[in-house]
Each structure stands twice: as C-alpha cells, then as structure tokens.
Scaffold this motif. Structure first.
Motif, mmCIF file in Angstrom:
data_model
loop_
_atom_site.group_PDB
_atom_site.id
_atom_site.type_symbol
_atom_site.label_atom_id
_atom_site.label_comp_id
_atom_site.label_asym_id
_atom_site.label_seq_id
_atom_site.Cartn_x
_atom_site.Cartn_y
_atom_site.Cartn_z
ATOM 1 N N VAL A 94 1.108 -1.130 0.146
ATOM 2 C CA VAL A 94 0.035 0.397 0.028
ATOM 3 C C VAL A 94 0.984 0.974 0.297
ATOM 4 N N THR A 95 0.680 2.426 -1.192
ATOM 5 C CA THR A 95 1.023 3.066 -0.777
ATOM 6 C C THR A 95 0.579 5.012 -0.826
ATOM 7 N N PRO A 96 0.802 5.409 1.054
ATOM 8 C CA PRO A 96 -0.085 6.699 1.003
ATOM 9 C C PRO A 96 -0.401 6.828 -0.074
ATOM 10 N N ILE A 97 -1.541 8.172 -0.218
ATOM 11 C CA ILE A 97 -1.116 9.860 -1.685
ATOM 12 C C ILE A 97 -0.852 10.397 -1.002
ATOM 13 N N ASP A 98 0.064 11.260 -1.384
ATOM 14 C CA ASP A 98 1.314 12.343 -1.042
ATOM 15 C C ASP A 98 0.837 13.506 -1.705
ATOM 16 N N PRO A 99 0.000 14.422 -1.038
ATOM 17 C CA PRO A 99 -0.906 15.342 -2.001
ATOM 18 C C PRO A 99 0.433 16.252 -2.475
ATOM 19 N N GLU A 100 1.247 16.699 -1.600
ATOM 20 C CA GLU A 100 1.878 17.011 -2.268
ATOM 21 C C GLU A 100 3.272 16.663 -3.820
ATOM 22 N N ALA A 101 2.966 15.304 -3.448
ATOM 23 C CA ALA A 101 3.853 15.180 -4.978
ATOM 24 C C ALA A 101 2.556 15.075 -5.908
ATOM 25 N N GLY A 102 3.813 14.666 -7.437
ATOM 26 C CA GLY A 102 3.052 14.755 -8.900
ATOM 27 C C GLY A 102 2.533 13.690 -8.874
ATOM 28 N N PRO A 103 1.334 13.820 -9.482
ATOM 29 C CA PRO A 103 0.879 12.275 -10.089
ATOM 30 C C PRO A 103 1.622 11.147 -10.101
ATOM 31 N N ALA A 104 0.534 9.996 -9.862
ATOM 32 C CA ALA A 104 1.456 8.720 -9.720
ATOM 33 C C ALA A 104 1.699 8.145 -10.945
ATOM 34 N N GLU A 105 2.732 7.670 -10.664
ATOM 35 C CA GLU A 105 2.635 6.541 -12.713
ATOM 36 C C GLU A 105 1.432 5.594 -12.830
ATOM 37 N N PRO A 106 0.736 6.185 -13.961
ATOM 38 C CA PRO A 106 -0.782 5.159 -14.428
ATOM 39 C C PRO A 106 0.330 3.884 -14.670
ATOM 40 N N ALA A 107 -0.701 2.600 -14.588
ATOM 41 C CA ALA A 107 -0.133 0.736 -14.495
ATOM 42 C C ALA A 107 -0.594 0.999 -16.046
ATOM 43 N N ALA A 108 0.502 -0.160 -16.674
ATOM 44 C CA ALA A 108 0.703 -0.192 -17.850
ATOM 45 C C ALA A 108 -1.099 -0.479 -18.255
ATOM 46 N N GLY A 109 -1.409 0.450 -18.928
ATOM 47 C CA GLY A 109 -2.174 0.589 -19.958
ATOM 48 C C GLY A 109 -2.725 -1.332 -21.541
ATOM 49 N N GLY A 110 -1.147 -1.469 -21.181
ATOM 50 C CA GLY A 110 -1.768 -2.747 -22.659
ATOM 51 C C GLY A 110 -1.164 -3.599 -22.120
ATOM 52 N N ARG A 111 -0.184 -3.932 -20.027
ATOM 53 C CA ARG A 111 -1.173 -4.749 -19.850
ATOM 54 C C ARG A 111 -2.173 -4.787 -18.850
ATOM 55 N N ILE A 112 -3.031 -4.196 -18.875
ATOM 56 C CA ILE A 112 -4.316 -3.874 -18.359
ATOM 57 C C ILE A 112 -5.479 -4.324 -19.034
ATOM 58 N N LEU A 113 -4.834 -4.119 -20.639
ATOM 59 C CA LEU A 113 -5.970 -4.427 -21.497
ATOM 60 C C LEU A 113 -5.854 -5.881 -22.090
ATOM 61 N N LEU A 114 -4.686 -6.252 -21.739
ATOM 62 C CA LEU A 114 -4.172 -7.766 -21.555
ATOM 63 C C LEU A 114 -4.681 -8.712 -21.035
ATOM 64 N N ASP A 115 -4.196 -8.336 -19.219
ATOM 65 C CA ASP A 115 -5.463 -9.360 -18.435
ATOM 66 C C ASP A 115 -7.034 -9.244 -18.542
ATOM 67 N N GLY A 116 -7.729 -8.152 -19.494
ATOM 68 C CA GLY A 116 -9.284 -8.209 -19.180
ATOM 69 C C GLY A 116 -9.314 -9.334 -21.001
ATOM 70 N N LEU A 117 -8.572 -9.535 -21.405
ATOM 71 C CA LEU A 117 -8.848 -9.843 -23.385
ATOM 72 C C LEU A 117 -8.712 -10.877 -22.373
ATOM 73 N N VAL A 118 -7.744 -12.190 -21.276
ATOM 74 C CA VAL A 118 -7.265 -12.868 -21.185
ATOM 75 C C VAL A 118 -8.104 -13.534 -20.609
ATOM 76 N N VAL A 119 -9.170 -12.720 -19.710
ATOM 77 C CA VAL A 119 -10.023 -13.259 -18.373
ATOM 78 C C VAL A 119 -10.926 -14.143 -19.699
ATOM 79 N N ASN A 120 -11.407 -13.252 -20.077
ATOM 80 C CA ASN A 120 -12.540 -13.297 -21.050
ATOM 81 C C ASN A 120 -12.285 -13.943 -22.193
ATOM 82 N N ALA A 121 -11.323 -14.203 -22.275
ATOM 83 C CA ALA A 121 -11.518 -15.478 -23.562
ATOM 84 C C ALA A 121 -11.180 -16.739 -23.224
ATOM 85 N N LEU A 122 -10.433 -16.826 -22.364
ATOM 86 C CA LEU A 122 -10.200 -18.521 -21.438
ATOM 87 C C LEU A 122 -11.651 -18.254 -20.307
ATOM 88 N N ASN A 123 -12.716 -18.233 -20.589
ATOM 89 C CA ASN A 123 -13.375 -18.094 -19.449
ATOM 90 C C ASN A 123 -14.536 -19.534 -19.895
#
Length: 213
Positions: free
Chosen positions: A96-125
């Motif tokens: 768990v990484t607490p939100i620091d209001p003084e820090a810049g925006p967190a690095e977003p999760a890899a979009g390609g990985r998230i997209l692939l996760d969803g594809l695999v979950v439904n394709a193999l369901n």
C-alpha cells in the motif's frame, strides 16, 4: 442476416442479462475501485476483446468442440482460473502506497497490461463458452443464411452491449471511489477488494462444469 425483429429481441435479452452484476461487472468495478477510471475503461475494452474471441470461436465451431470435450474444456478452465489466481495474489502482495498530496501524480499502470488482462480473463472463461452455446441458438434461424454469419452479427451486438453496460458500472464505481478516497482506510481496503475480486472470479471459473459431465 438475422431479421430486425430477431435483433431487437436479442438486444433486449442481452441488455437484461448484462445489466445485472456478474463476473464481468465485478472485474470492471474491482479494477476501477483499485486503480481508477483509466484502468476500468481499459478493462472494459479488454473484456470486450475477450468476448469477441469467444464469438469468433463460436462462429467457427470451436466453442462447441471445447464444450463437448471434457479434456479441452478443463484445459481452458484451469488456464483461465490459474491466470485469475495469479492476478489476485499479485494484487494482494502489492504494498500500500499512501497518497501524498504534495507529490506529483502517480505513474499510471501499464495500459497494455490492463488491456491484456481483461482479454485473457474473458477469452479463457469457460462460462462464456457455455453461455454463447446456450443463448445464441434461440436467435439463429437456418432460413436466414449461414449460421456462422448470424453468430457473428449477434456476437457483435452482444459485445457492444457488454461494453456499454460494463462502462456504466465502471463509471458508478469511479464515483464511489472518489468519495471513498477521503477515507483513511480506503488505500488499505482497495488492495483486498481488487485481489478478492480476482480470487472470487477464479473460484467461479473452477466451479464451472462442462456439458459432458
């Protein structure tokens, strides 16, 4: 090509089925609550691509082959469940990484990985395989052209409706997430929500039986 009346009834039935919270809704809402609107949107698209794989498989008869063969069905089932378990355990082990209001925006999760996760979950369901085999034949008529072309048309309608309903649930989840982030315990709880959703989906996949059993 299905008749207009058939498409209308199929659209109505699909909407009634998809608007009710199910595995896909749980997946999208879990991702949204855990990682934000971007992850929820990419997960929605990924799930739709996975459904499209299932539709293409149904159109060429692969779904029927998987459902009629216990060995093939179990291979798909265990691969899909193992992948969901991996996602759940990975999320539970993420610190768990607490939100620091003084820090810049967190690095977003890899979009390609998230997209692939969803594809695999439904394709193999395997539940999706059985669902298409059980649901589509009621709206397919031999006098309206090749079965494969009707399956593709109905499948595309189903995928589009699924994207819209999942997107709406993701939006609602984002509204809840915005309010919940004001709570000190939210960051700690969201890890268990996200991981728990993946583990629950894995259990649901493992509990699916084949048509040959």
């Amino acid at each position: 090509m299905p008749q207009a009346a058939t498409l209308w009834w199929f659209l109505t039935a699909s909407l009634a089925l998809l608007i009710v919270p199910g595995p896909s809704v749980l997946y999208v809402t879990g991702r949204t609550l855990d990682q934000g609107s971007r992850a929820g949107l990419l997960s929605t698209v990924g799930l739709a691509l996975g459904d499209l794989v299932q539709v293409l498989a149904a159109a060429v008869g692969l779904s029927a082959l998987v459902a009629s063969s216990e060995t093939a069905f179990n291979v798909v089932k265990y691969i899909g469940a193992a992948y969901l378990l991996y996602l759940g355990i990975r999320r539970l082990r993420t610190p768990v990484t607490p939100i620091d209001p003084e820090a810049g925006p967190a690095e977003p999760a890899a979009g390609g990985r998230i997209l692939l996760d969803g594809l695999v979950v439904n394709a193999l369901n395997p539940k999706s395989t059985l669902f298409f085999l059980a649901f589509f034949p009621a709206f397919i008529h031999s006098d309206r052209g090749p079965v494969w072309s009707q399956t593709l048309v109905l499948g595309l309608v189903f995928v589009i409706v699924g994207m819209l309903t999942n997107g709406c649930w993701g939006l609602l989840s984002m509204l809840v997430r915005g309010r919940a982030q004001q709570s000190k315990g939210f960051l700690h709880a969201q890890r268990y929500v996200g991981g728990g959703v993946f583990l629950a989906l894995a259990g649901a996949v493992l509990a699916t039986g084949s048509t040959s059993q």
